[in-house]
Write an enzyme that holds these catalytic residues in place. Structure first.
Site, PDB file in Angstrom:
ATOM      1  N   LYS A  81       0.835  -1.204   0.000  1.00  0.00           N
ATOM      2  CA  LYS A  81       0.000   0.000   0.000  1.00  0.00           C
ATOM      3  C   LYS A  81       0.871   1.256   0.000  1.00  0.00           C
ATOM      4  O   LYS A  81       1.911   1.292   0.663  1.00  0.00           O
ATOM      5  CB  LYS A  81      -0.891  -0.050   1.245  1.00  0.00           C
ATOM      6  CG  LYS A  81      -1.967   1.009   1.355  1.00  0.00           C
ATOM      7  CD  LYS A  81      -2.805   0.708   2.594  1.00  0.00           C
ATOM      8  CE  LYS A  81      -3.824   1.778   2.897  1.00  0.00           C
ATOM      9  NZ  LYS A  81      -4.568   1.475   4.145  1.00  0.00           N
ATOM     10  N   SER A 156      -9.300   1.895   4.045  1.00  0.00           N
ATOM     11  CA  SER A 156      -8.451   2.585   3.093  1.00  0.00           C
ATOM     12  C   SER A 156      -7.590   1.667   2.242  1.00  0.00           C
ATOM     13  O   SER A 156      -6.973   2.119   1.283  1.00  0.00           O
ATOM     14  CB  SER A 156      -7.556   3.574   3.842  1.00  0.00           C
ATOM     15  OG  SER A 156      -6.698   2.897   4.740  1.00  0.00           O
ATOM     16  N   SER A 180      -9.514  -0.437   8.157  1.00  0.00           N
ATOM     17  CA  SER A 180      -8.978  -0.312   6.800  1.00  0.00           C
ATOM     18  C   SER A 180      -8.439  -1.594   6.193  1.00  0.00           C
ATOM     19  O   SER A 180      -8.119  -1.621   5.009  1.00  0.00           O
ATOM     20  CB  SER A 180      -7.877   0.763   6.768  1.00  0.00           C
ATOM     21  OG  SER A 180      -8.441   2.035   6.934  1.00  0.00           O
TER      22      SER A 180
END
Length: 475
Positions: A81, A156, A180
């Site tokens: 990420k 997220s 997330s």
């Protein structure tokens, strides 16, 4: 029929590359080809690392041929990420102003994955400041869900989950301060475990100041997978110690065998929010699967999640308002600023003395759950009370924010208390807007992520992998 290499789970990839049945280069090339085929539609991977991935895969093959030891993730394609440092690459956090923030070194989670033999094929999308349950930003654009545009990919870590479920790498790195990892897993039908406090070493070498106390105690690093067994393979490597995190707890992945049969608590409580019939059926499936696996599943009345969840979220927003607020105002888009305005309206941040008192109250909530988990080492809970929401629902004022975050009490309460929590799909709902998976949550005793994943494995053995249902519809 032989499966395409991009469909292989991490367990199978590791076994076949270490035995030289497959090469790391073959597996990596297949994942890259899949990425180039699927990503233009999904926009899950926002930095393509194909060239360096192939160089690393060939180096791993050479190491194997020369007799060097192999790691547990030898040749497994993964994604990272973009809010975590990977040496030589930008840690953008989805913010245009941070597009050139090049990391000087790898974060612990990246270093541990590489040490285990993983091959990073790309970096995945996140919303601005990684603080939405949806994934879109002005720098990288919107990530789409492989199930269709009718459902958000979550956030997220939306890029990570979308990539994994589309076959772009077997594992996706993500993180979780309020949901997330679990939001995108629930949105896409992936499986994950949010580790508990101190389980995975965390630090970004590029950061210019230390994070707030609540961010330190609520935020964790983890992985998103298609198969629960892949978490048992990969998480022991991810939890390896790193001295750069002084609060990391160096415990083994596997704890002591629990008493048999294991007692499992079960609840459908959603407080002020209506429980959708499809979510109710998904919970029933999880209950029945664990009962059939030999566990004793009993309905319980859990300690008040509404109180603890809201206390934790309002306290976190109090800290965020002070420590992140200036950057959000200086560098955030009008969209993210409007969303934060709505967060602050719907969940008024604790400030001053009240913030300190609510941070102190955290131990009370954690103690109540510790006592419950002493009797029931696992608890099956809803994750969201309704099927996953549509893209940009959190931009639609108070009602949208309440559906996205207000109803997610079971999510961020676990972060506030620092407890491990898994997300696993148990049902595919054919809804008027289109098909979408329904995930449930499994909360575990502190330090017992292994028991949570065991439960996910048992459920998956009964209902199957959601990725197979996805590919049957799309391939």
């Amino acid at each position: 029929m032989t499966k395409p290499l991009w469909q292989l789970d991490a367990v199978e990839i590791s076994a076949r590359t270490k035995s030289a049945e497959l090469t790391a280069a073959e597996v990596t090339a297949a994942a890259i080809t899949r990425m180039h085929d699927q990503n233009p539609t999904l926009n899950a991977v926002v930095e393509d690392l194909s060239d360096e991935a192939m160089d690393r895969a060939r180096a791993l093959d050479a190491d194997l041929a020369s007799g060097k030891p192999t790691g547990p993730l030898h040749g497994v394609p993964v994604t990272i990420k973009v809010n975590v440092d990977q040496k030589g690459h930008a840690t953008t956090n989805g913010v245009t102003a941070f597009a050139n923030e090049i990391a000087p070194d790898d974060a612990p989670v990246v270093a541990n994955l590489l040490r285990a033999g993983a091959v990073v094929i790309g970096r995945t999308n996140t919303p601005e400041f990684s603080f939405r349950a949806d994934t879109d930003n002005p720098l990288h654009g919107r990530t789409n869900n492989p199930w269709g545009d009718h459902v958000s990919p979550g956030g997220s870590s939306g890029g990570a989950a979308s990539a994994v479920m589309a076959g772009i790498g077997a594992l996706g790195h993500g993180n979780d301060i309020g949901g997330s990892l679990r939001f995108p897993a629930a949105a896409t039908g992936a499986v994950t475990v949010k580790p508990g406090l101190g389980r995975v070493a965390a630090w970004n070498p590029s950061q210019k100041s230390e994070r707030g106390m609540l961010a330190q105690s609520m935020s964790v690093q983890g992985l998103i997978a298609r198969s629960a067994a892949d978490l048992h393979l990969s998480m022991p490597a991810v939890i390896a110690p790193d001295a750069r995190d002084p609060f990391h707890v160096p415990l083994p992945w596997r704890g002591a065998p629990p008493d048999a049969p294991l007692r499992v608590g079960f609840t459908k409580e959603t407080y002020a929010f209506d429980l959708h019939s499809e979510v109710s059926k998904a919970l029933d499936t999880a209950r029945d699967a664990l009962a059939d696996a030999g566990h004793v599943v009993e309905e319980i009345t859990p300690p008040d999640i509404q109180e603890s969840g809201l206390a934790g979220y309002r306290a976190l927003l109090g800290e965020v308002k002070v420590l992140m607020g200036p950057d959000i105002r200086a560098y955030g888009s009008p969209t993210i600023q409007a969303i934060f305005d709505e967060y602050f309206e719907q969940f008024p941040p604790y400030e001053g003395e009240e913030l300190l008192r609510m941070m102190a109250q955290r131990s009370h909530y954690a103690r109540e759950w510790s006592l419950l988990l002493d009797r029931y080492p696992l608890v099956i809970t809803p994750f969201l009370p309704q099927p996953f929401f549509a893209p940009d629902r959190d931009t639609e004022g108070g009602d949208g924010v309440q559906e996205v975050l207000g109803s997610a009490l079971w999510s961020y309460a676990m972060n506030f208390m620092g407890l491990p929590a898994g997300s696993v799909p148990t049902r595919l709902a054919d809804l008027p807007q289109g098909p979408q998976p329904i995930n449930i949550q499994i909360v575990g005793q502190r330090w017992r992520e292994d028991l949570v994943v065991d439960a996910c494995v048992a459920i998956e053995e009964r209902v199957g992998r959601m990725c197979d249902k996805l590919w049957a519809r799309t391939e």
